[in-house]
Design a protein around this motif. Structure first.
Motif, PDB file in Angstrom:
ATOM      1  N   GLU A  23     -24.525  -5.367   0.136  1.00  0.00           N
ATOM      2  CA  GLU A  23     -24.712  -4.638  -1.102  1.00  0.00           C
ATOM      3  C   GLU A  23     -23.509  -4.785  -2.004  1.00  0.00           C
ATOM      4  O   GLU A  23     -22.389  -4.559  -1.588  1.00  0.00           O
ATOM      5  CB  GLU A  23     -24.922  -3.161  -0.778  1.00  0.00           C
ATOM      6  CG  GLU A  23     -24.544  -2.218  -1.875  1.00  0.00           C
ATOM      7  CD  GLU A  23     -25.448  -2.310  -3.091  1.00  0.00           C
ATOM      8  OE1 GLU A  23     -26.454  -3.039  -3.028  1.00  0.00           O
ATOM      9  OE2 GLU A  23     -25.136  -1.682  -4.098  1.00  0.00           O
ATOM     10  N   HIS A  27     -25.176   5.994  -3.695  1.00  0.00           N
ATOM     11  CA  HIS A  27     -25.942   4.746  -3.735  1.00  0.00           C
ATOM     12  C   HIS A  27     -25.687   3.920  -2.462  1.00  0.00           C
ATOM     13  O   HIS A  27     -26.621   3.456  -1.804  1.00  0.00           O
ATOM     14  CB  HIS A  27     -25.532   3.947  -4.986  1.00  0.00           C
ATOM     15  CG  HIS A  27     -26.222   2.630  -5.150  1.00  0.00           C
ATOM     16  ND1 HIS A  27     -27.014   2.341  -6.233  1.00  0.00           N
ATOM     17  CD2 HIS A  27     -26.247   1.522  -4.363  1.00  0.00           C
ATOM     18  CE1 HIS A  27     -27.496   1.116  -6.109  1.00  0.00           C
ATOM     19  NE2 HIS A  27     -27.038   0.586  -4.978  1.00  0.00           N
ATOM     20  N   HIS A  32     -27.941   2.772   1.292  1.00  0.00           N
ATOM     21  CA  HIS A  32     -27.978   1.509   2.040  1.00  0.00           C
ATOM     22  C   HIS A  32     -27.563   1.701   3.495  1.00  0.00           C
ATOM     23  O   HIS A  32     -28.077   1.050   4.392  1.00  0.00           O
ATOM     24  CB  HIS A  32     -27.091   0.462   1.361  1.00  0.00           C
ATOM     25  CG  HIS A  32     -27.594   0.050   0.014  1.00  0.00           C
ATOM     26  ND1 HIS A  32     -28.907  -0.316  -0.204  1.00  0.00           N
ATOM     27  CD2 HIS A  32     -26.989  -0.037  -1.198  1.00  0.00           C
ATOM     28  CE1 HIS A  32     -29.070  -0.609  -1.483  1.00  0.00           C
ATOM     29  NE2 HIS A  32     -27.928  -0.436  -2.115  1.00  0.00           N
ATOM     30  N   GLU A  42     -32.810  -1.836  -3.257  1.00  0.00           N
ATOM     31  CA  GLU A  42     -32.078  -1.234  -4.368  1.00  0.00           C
ATOM     32  C   GLU A  42     -32.862  -0.115  -5.053  1.00  0.00           C
ATOM     33  O   GLU A  42     -32.278   0.773  -5.653  1.00  0.00           O
ATOM     34  CB  GLU A  42     -31.716  -2.296  -5.416  1.00  0.00           C
ATOM     35  CG  GLU A  42     -30.736  -3.341  -4.909  1.00  0.00           C
ATOM     36  CD  GLU A  42     -29.455  -2.707  -4.391  1.00  0.00           C
ATOM     37  OE1 GLU A  42     -28.990  -1.730  -4.980  1.00  0.00           O
ATOM     38  OE2 GLU A  42     -28.949  -3.177  -3.357  1.00  0.00           O
ATOM     39  N   ALA A  93     -32.122   3.289  -3.869  1.00  0.00           N
ATOM     40  CA  ALA A  93     -30.694   3.540  -4.099  1.00  0.00           C
ATOM     41  C   ALA A  93     -30.447   3.930  -5.561  1.00  0.00           C
ATOM     42  O   ALA A  93     -29.742   4.906  -5.844  1.00  0.00           O
ATOM     43  CB  ALA A  93     -29.874   2.308  -3.728  1.00  0.00           C
TER      44      ALA A  93
HETATM   45 ZN    ZN Z   1     -27.437  -1.083  -3.955  1.00  0.00          ZN
END
Ligand code: ZN
Length: 154
Positions: free
Chosen positions: A53, A96, A100, A117, A120
């Motif tokens: 990420e 965020h 993950h 994503e 997130a």
């Molecule tokens: Zn992300």
């Protein structure tokens, strides 16, 4: 920090149905130079294993590019050394990456890395709303960019 991570895991599990996993990620605060290095290493590693990420945006507090990274393999969240819990934007970035971590630790499967994503960014946006802020404004990310970053294109 541990308390904040616990609160986030509970909040994410209640609001977004993510697995409430007790195992915390490792947190590392790194300099901008080290962050760039980690980023390069991780991008290279990504080709051989798993997903890495790279969260990014322009921090409203410092005005410079702000990166946070979550590494699936070492289960580490890398935050910039100027990260502060006093900034809701900075905290939202940690949140965020925490998404993950829960996706990774909970072994959730997604169609593509971009699909990881979506929750997130959704969680980050909802968190910022609690503080009367908007993701688009705080991180200067327009809705189109978010759409591209969260959609499976291929
Ligand atoms: Zn992300």
């Amino acid at each position: 920090m541990q308390d904040l991570l616990t609160v986030m895991a509970i909040w994410l599990s209640v609001n977004f149905g993510l697995p409430a996993i007790d195992e915390k990620p490792r947190i590392e605060f790194v300099s901008a130079a080290r962050m760039a290095e980690v980023r390069r290493e991780r991008l290279a590693a990504e080709r051989s294993h798993g997903v890495v990420e790279i969260g990014q945006g322009t921090s409203p507090d410092t005005g410079h590019e702000f990166h946070a990274i979550y590494d699936d393999v070492s289960r580490t969240i890398y935050l910039p050394s100027d990260w502060t819990p006093a900034s809701s934007a900075h905290v939202s970035m940690l949140l965020h990456e925490m998404v993950h971590h829960l996706q990774n630790a909970g072994a959730l499967k997604y169609e593509c890395s971009e699909a990881r994503e979506r929750p997130a960014y959704q969680a980050q946006a909802r968190w910022l709303e609690l503080f009367g802020k908007k993701l688009e404004e705080e991180f200067k990310i327009d809705p189109m960019t978010i759409l591209v970053r969260t959609s499976c294109m291929y």
